[in-house]
Design an enzyme around this catalytic site. Structure first.
Site, mmCIF file in Angstrom:
data_model
loop_
_atom_site.group_PDB
_atom_site.id
_atom_site.type_symbol
_atom_site.label_atom_id
_atom_site.label_comp_id
_atom_site.label_asym_id
_atom_site.label_seq_id
_atom_site.Cartn_x
_atom_site.Cartn_y
_atom_site.Cartn_z
ATOM 1 N N LYS A 1 40.942 40.683 36.810
ATOM 2 C CA LYS A 1 41.229 39.947 35.570
ATOM 3 C C LYS A 1 42.619 40.298 35.083
ATOM 4 O O LYS A 1 43.000 41.469 35.039
ATOM 5 C CB LYS A 1 40.206 40.365 34.496
ATOM 6 C CG LYS A 1 40.330 39.582 33.206
ATOM 7 C CD LYS A 1 39.557 38.290 33.269
ATOM 8 C CE LYS A 1 39.862 37.364 32.093
ATOM 9 N NZ LYS A 1 41.139 36.613 32.272
ATOM 10 N N LYS B 1 42.511 49.171 31.329
ATOM 11 C CA LYS B 1 42.172 48.533 30.045
ATOM 12 C C LYS B 1 40.738 47.997 30.066
ATOM 13 O O LYS B 1 39.951 48.239 29.150
ATOM 14 C CB LYS B 1 43.165 47.382 29.807
ATOM 15 C CG LYS B 1 43.186 46.809 28.411
ATOM 16 C CD LYS B 1 44.100 45.565 28.309
ATOM 17 C CE LYS B 1 45.542 45.820 28.707
ATOM 18 N NZ LYS B 1 46.428 44.646 28.448
ATOM 19 N N LYS C 1 47.233 40.832 37.871
ATOM 20 C CA LYS C 1 48.297 40.199 37.101
ATOM 21 C C LYS C 1 49.017 39.227 38.010
ATOM 22 O O LYS C 1 49.032 39.397 39.233
ATOM 23 C CB LYS C 1 49.299 41.245 36.587
ATOM 24 C CG LYS C 1 50.041 40.808 35.344
ATOM 25 C CD LYS C 1 49.124 40.884 34.138
ATOM 26 C CE LYS C 1 49.840 40.852 32.830
ATOM 27 N NZ LYS C 1 48.975 41.418 31.778
ATOM 28 N N THR D 1 44.513 39.050 20.798
ATOM 29 C CA THR D 1 45.300 40.265 21.050
ATOM 30 C C THR D 1 45.819 40.802 19.722
ATOM 31 O O THR D 1 45.758 42.010 19.441
ATOM 32 C CB THR D 1 46.475 39.962 22.006
ATOM 33 O OG1 THR D 1 45.960 39.270 23.145
ATOM 34 C CG2 THR D 1 47.160 41.234 22.467
ATOM 35 N N SER E 1 38.870 37.202 26.274
ATOM 36 C CA SER E 1 38.843 36.501 27.570
ATOM 37 C C SER E 1 37.478 36.703 28.233
ATOM 38 O O SER E 1 36.884 35.773 28.774
ATOM 39 C CB SER E 1 39.920 37.049 28.508
ATOM 40 O OG SER E 1 41.152 36.416 28.293
HETATM 41 N N1 GLU Z 1 47.730 39.140 29.355
HETATM 42 C C1 GLU Z 1 46.808 39.823 28.498
HETATM 43 C C2 GLU Z 1 46.873 41.330 28.702
HETATM 44 O O1 GLU Z 1 47.866 41.840 29.148
HETATM 45 C C3 GLU Z 1 45.398 39.244 28.590
HETATM 46 C C4 GLU Z 1 44.785 39.277 29.940
HETATM 47 C C5 GLU Z 1 43.458 38.519 30.011
HETATM 48 O O2 GLU Z 1 43.002 38.005 29.005
HETATM 49 O O3 GLU Z 1 42.905 38.451 31.116
HETATM 50 O O4 GLU Z 1 45.982 42.044 28.366
#
Ligand code: GLU
Length: 440
Positions: free
Chosen positions: A92, A116, A128, A212, A373
């Site tokens: 993810k 995370k 990513k 976020t 998410s």
């Molecule tokens: N890009 C966001 C992060 O760095 C969200 C990633 C997501 O929702 O999968 O946490």
């Protein structure tokens, strides 16, 4: 052939080998991520083999993305998708469109996603993606073509049970809608669960757009309540670096909670108003002009000065490597709450800790995005939707539980919040590896 036949390199010597470039921002980010992992591995007593596994991504794919520009020219840009770890569930993580993104940066960001997700207790590994383009220089149609072609190139990797992209720097709901459509067109039916952060009309979750920032607010208020003699938000002075998707709404939510947002910056400049900015008016100005620069009801400030203001809380919400050994000694905030991924370098971390500055680390402070998410993906896979209130309660619960676990471990073992957060995140992933064993 003699030495004089060699070309003169940039550093003035004659050599067939060009000068090695200085490390990119991405390479620095990856070195920082690996340093944090090594620290956590030592703390947890992980063996070298397991540490090596966690220090390297499971899969990385680099693709060339040819883009047809409006004037007919063909340009080729690079894209990447990195799946760092898959031991706790599907991969993810967001997709970034930024001219400076490279494989090293995407790898670092994927690694942080792994810790995370483990830290906040959602069943994912980390991933990513990145495409080295500046979305501001592309038309909407060019952006759509880049997105669809990139997704087509990484298609074998992604899927609701394999790897679920989401927005990151330079991408948004519209990007996610194109990804969902491209994937679904290939599958032959609608697959909403392949991405999160979609428009609600396509199965996006209520509360995802501001998630976020909401998480940053929750973490900041929790940190204020539990450090610095249990401060209340009223009148707390805040500076926010980065007034994009995360920073602007974090400023708004903190102002809504009673904080005094005194300064903000973005790529175009910075503004300060010691009595407190009208964040809603500033957001309207930035939405209209593209920057906070030129906002009337405040004084201009240099972007570097913002980091050194005499405030209670500093929220870095831009990119990696912003608080460094150079400027960390001048940070006067007592609390740093990281909305961005990797904004503080390991050297700066040491300096801040030595100066008694508490840092609420990225993998905790900005986890609200991936938490919602996850809630979006759960709703998609159940073909069911929750109210905004239900989403908010679940987000708050997961954020507050993670914060408490981190703060408790930090207090118990005399760690910084970052060290404690990594110890928990890395520890859970290591545990999953041990339980699963090695195949074959
Ligand atoms: N890009 C966001 C992060 O760095 C969200 C990633 C997501 O929702 O999968 O946490």
């Amino acid at each position: 052939m003699t030495v004089t036949d060699f070309p003169t390199t940039a550093s003035g010597v004659r050599s067939p080998i060009p000068d090695l470039p200085a490390p990119s921002a991405g390479e620095r980010a990856l070195a920082a991520a690996r340093f944090q992992l090594a620290e956590a591995s030592r703390f947890l007593g992980l063996d070298d083999g397991l540490h090596d596994m966690l220090a390297t991504p499971r899969r990385s794919l680099t693709v060339s993305v040819p883009v047809r520009r409006e004037d007919g020219r063909l340009e080729v840009v690079q894209g990447h998708r990195v799946q760092h770890n898959l031991s706790r569930g599907p991969a993810k993580g967001g997709i970034r469109f930024h001219p400076a993104t490279d494989l090293a940066e995407v790898t670092a960001l994927a690694m942080w996603m792994t810790w995370k997700c483990a830290l906040v207790g959602i069943p994912y590994g980390g991933a990513k993606g990145g495409v080295a383009v500046d979305p501001a220089t592309l038309t909407t149609r060019e952006l759509e073509r880049v997105t669809r072609r990139y997704v087509n190139e990484i298609l074998p990797l992604i899927g609701p049970e394999k790897d679920i992209p989401a927005p990151d720097v330079g991408t948004d709901e519209q990007t996610m809608a194109w990804i969902m459509d491209t994937y679904s067109a290939n599958a032959g039916y609608s697959v909403p669960g392949v991405v999160t952060g979609k428009p609600t009309a396509l199965g996006g979750s209520l509360g995802r757009a501001g998630a976020t920032s909401r998480g940053v607010q929750i973490a900041a208020l929790q940190a204020l309540a539990s450090t610095e003699g249990a401060r209340s938000p009223e009148g707390t002075a805040i500076a926010v670096q980065g007034f994009g998707k995360v920073g602007a709404l974090a400023a708004q939510y903190l102002a809504d909670a009673g904080c005094r947002v005194v300064a903000v910056s973005d790529a175009g400049g910075a503004v300060v108003r010691p009595s407190g900015l009208d964040v809603a008016a500033l957001r309207a100005h930035a939405a209209g002009t593209g920057s906070v620069h030129g906002y009337r009801d405040a004084d201009p400030l240099s972007r570097d000065e913002l980091l050194e203001l005499d405030v209670d809380v500093l929220v870095p919400a831009a990119l990696e490597g912003m608080i460094t050994a150079d400027n960390a000694p001048r940070v006067r905030a007592r609390l740093v709450v990281e909305g961005a991924n990797g904004p503080t370098t390991p050297e700066a971390d040491l300096i801040l800790a030595g100066n008694g500055v508490t840092v609420v680390p990225d993998i905790l402070a900005n986890a609200g995005g991936v938490i919602v998410s996850y809630l979006e993906w759960v709703q998609n896979t159940q073909a069911y939707s929750w109210s905004a209130g239900e989403v908010e309660v679940k987000l708050r619960d997961l954020m507050e539980n993670a914060y408490r676990a981190v703060a408790d471990l930090a207090a118990e073992r005399d760690l910084t919040l970052r060290q404690a957060a990594h110890a928990i995140g890395v520890g859970r992933v290591a545990e999953a590896h041990r339980m699963r064993g090695l195949y074959p």
